[in-house]
Write a protein that holds these residues in place. Sequence first.
Motif, PDB file in Angstrom:
ATOM      1  N   THR A  59       0.820  -1.204   0.000  1.00 17.07           N
ATOM      2  CA  THR A  59       0.000   0.000   0.000  1.00 17.07           C
ATOM      3  C   THR A  59       0.853   1.254   0.000  1.00 17.07           C
ATOM      4  O   THR A  59       0.568   2.214  -0.715  1.00 17.07           O
ATOM      5  N   ASP A  94      -3.396   5.643   6.397  1.00 18.55           N
ATOM      6  CA  ASP A  94      -3.950   6.695   7.244  1.00 18.55           C
ATOM      7  C   ASP A  94      -3.883   8.065   6.570  1.00 18.55           C
ATOM      8  O   ASP A  94      -4.195   9.082   7.179  1.00 18.55           O
ATOM      9  N   THR A 151     -10.559   2.408   6.047  1.00 15.12           N
ATOM     10  CA  THR A 151      -9.157   2.794   6.214  1.00 15.12           C
ATOM     11  C   THR A 151      -9.062   3.696   7.442  1.00 15.12           C
ATOM     12  O   THR A 151     -10.070   4.050   8.046  1.00 15.12           O
ATOM     13  N   THR A 157     -14.150   5.336   7.991  1.00 11.98           N
ATOM     14  CA  THR A 157     -12.937   6.134   8.175  1.00 11.98           C
ATOM     15  C   THR A 157     -13.111   7.045   9.391  1.00 11.98           C
ATOM     16  O   THR A 157     -14.143   7.014  10.065  1.00 11.98           O
TER      17      THR A 157
END
Length: 893
Positions: free
Chosen positions: A546, A570, A590, A613
């Motif tokens: 990622t 993040d 996320t 989120t």
Amino acid sequence: MAELAVQQPHKKKRLIALLANEQDILRRMSWKSMDSALEPLKSMSTVLSDDPDMANAKTWAQQVAEIRHDVEDMFDRSSSGGGSPIRLFLDRRRMVKRLNSRIDAIKLRLSLLANLDDRESPANATRYRMDDRQLDPLSVEEVEALGIERRRAEISKWLLGVGGAPGEGKLKVMSVVGEAGVGKTTLVRSVYNEPQVRGRFRCHAWVTVGATATAADLLRRIMLQVFLESPEAMPANVDSMDEMQLADTVGRYLGDKAYLVVLDDVWSSEVWDYLGVALPDSGMGSRIIVSTRVIDIGRQCRWASRVETLVHTPLDKGSSLQLFLRKASRWVGCTPDPELKEIAAEIVRECRGLPLLLVAMGGLMSTRPQTAEAWQDVLDKLRRTRDLELALPAVLWLAYNDLPSRLKACFLYFILFPRTYCAKRTALVRLWVAEGFVQKEYGRTLEDTAEAYLHELIRRNLVQVTDYYDYGKVRSCGVHDMLREIIIHKCEEDNFGASVTRDAGKVRADVRRLSTVDTKRDDFLRDVSAGHVRTLFMLGASAASTSSLLAIIPEYKLLRVLDLEGAPVDRLPEELPDGSCLRYLSLRNTRISKLPKSLRKLTHLQTLDLKGTYVSHLPAGITRMDSIRHLLAYRYYSGQHPPYYYALGVTLPRGIGQLRDLQKLTYVEATRDKGTLVELARLTQLKRLGIVKLRSGDGGTLCASVAKMTELLSLSASSSDITEPLNLASLDPAPRKLERLYLRGPLPELPRWVLSLRNLQRIRLRWSSLKGDAIVHLQCLPVIELALIQAYDGVTLHFTEGFSNLQILEIDHLTNLELIRVEGSAMPMIHKMSLRSCRSLTTVPEGIQRLKHLKEIHLFAMPDAMVASLKEGGMASHVPVIRVYNQHRDISQ
């Protein structure tokens, strides 16, 4: 403390390095290198013992010590001289594998704690898991009509015949064997879903295995299902457990329970190596069913008391023709003319009795005129395709080639969803629209047309439904393995897209659509040309892969779809891809808390998914995204003691009313100046609205805005706290299309407009505190599901008539309730009833014996007197499944 905070991450990183060194030694070690193998472990013990303040130091020290002892035991066994060299080598390899798995678990925990600002483990991308889903080309009714009832009865008797003959209480395994497409999954599923079978076993799990599943992954998926009845008993560190820890945890939990586990599509007997610990013989008559193409796999289970094999053969000619005509004909119960039936028999012969081929061919024929000429033309094409000697059946190639081009693209899109995953209908529809696959049709939204595309693929039996909502709509879907082979071949041929798994090699540089699945490579995009990629999914991505992606996202100038759901990120890069192309951006689940300023450049974005989120405020720039159609931004409170309102929404900037194409907006916080509520009136295309933190004075403004939303299908409204009334009485007219209504907060009275909702399918009332006969008035509604959660203060619930469509009833925390009475023709279709925490309800609902379709009763934290009356009274003896949770007892019928 500040010094300690700085030092501890470095020590954790040092431990990680020592663990990695240990693994390297174990992989390369000779039989005489015990000292070098134990050295990193000794160093770790020193680090841990020198710093008792380090979090979990004592636990890790014990785990390291156990690993040291196991390494010593392995060397001692190898030096004893017993056994053949080959056997010693295999034992050593197995031991090293297990040791490395345990070391990986410690490394993961250490790496998560190395950064003191990041104490959460990466989110799991479980959104598409196929487990416990119904990927079957046939309905149960069609299965019953195919002449395979004898096989169903045989499996059912095997599952239910416990307690009679000697040894019936022992663990047994049945292996259902047959070629691809013969209907093994359909056969097993039709028995697995029988109420009598569901009621016989306390725990259930259905796991699709396949060729590439890892031991830890399978065990984790089994755990998630068998712990459903007691989720509070599931360990908090499931994600960091190794395979032996998982197996031991599942095994201990199932040790005193009757369970049924289905292992669907097993390719290798290695599956038994670790399931022996996880699936113990509890003496309760537990059963394991395996579906496989390999006849020897079931026989390799050495720890079951008995293994039976059922060979599932293709359908005979009569059943094949019956199934084909059921799918192909537009009229039910009619017999086609002799000439048409003769052609049908020839087509059926090409399908070789395989249900998958029969339904695919039937789906194709359902699009043709019911004439001999039209059917003969298809038969001729089928024969010409067969003569090409393709690797896959000609029927499937013809079914694919017959699709219109718009549907071919939609069908090939399933390449991005791995074989053990399924695709959510709502996401699929938005993705197809974002990709530009959907053609505008007069009088329909693009989403409505995309839904029609999906239903056409389902009608043609090329896509199978894996799950439905309780109110009837498709929830998720997938494709059969044999059809997936068609998709893979065409995607490679046309460079449509590819899916990268953990073991996959390089992908072609000019790939256009790409999904990654549990990949641990951080270089998987190195050889991919950013100038060609249009779509990028990250499913179960690692932190390394990622971070590699985030660094190069700005280079993807032509990206239309970016889906990072569940990825351990993040933040987003400050510069996003060119706003002229990106249509779909999902950051769901996320750890992102802030959106970059460049978001305002995404002027063509259609879907922004921020669900799960930490984003709490949407920036002003979002009002410039005038193409946006779906805006999802909320998360659920996950602490042990949730507040009154546990869905946390977002605040919106002024100007949100400019987004005239919005169809879905959830959840938004009501502002004190009512500006947001006023602007909602301009969003007349909304189909779903969720709003929270309403004050008593907001009701009139909200009702005035909602009255203009003529397309609204779902409305969720919540007051700011348990004392704040939800004043919604002034809504006029109510949205006539409304299907789902969720109200949270005190209702001074039941709004009259609720009783006018003729399309309402689901209603959930929470903390409503209704009194008198308010609930009785709901009986006129056509709802399929009704939930009353702290919603009624009365002593008696009296159902006399109505609720003619109700299938699911949930009663939760009605603390004053003492009696439920069912009379007359009330609730004739109900099949599931759940009662939770009604402390004054001590007797079985009166008249429950009238509910002939009731299949399941679930009791959560109910009084012992209620449990006893349900078990002893006999009034519910006709109900196959009765479950009692959180009271350590099971009274299944």
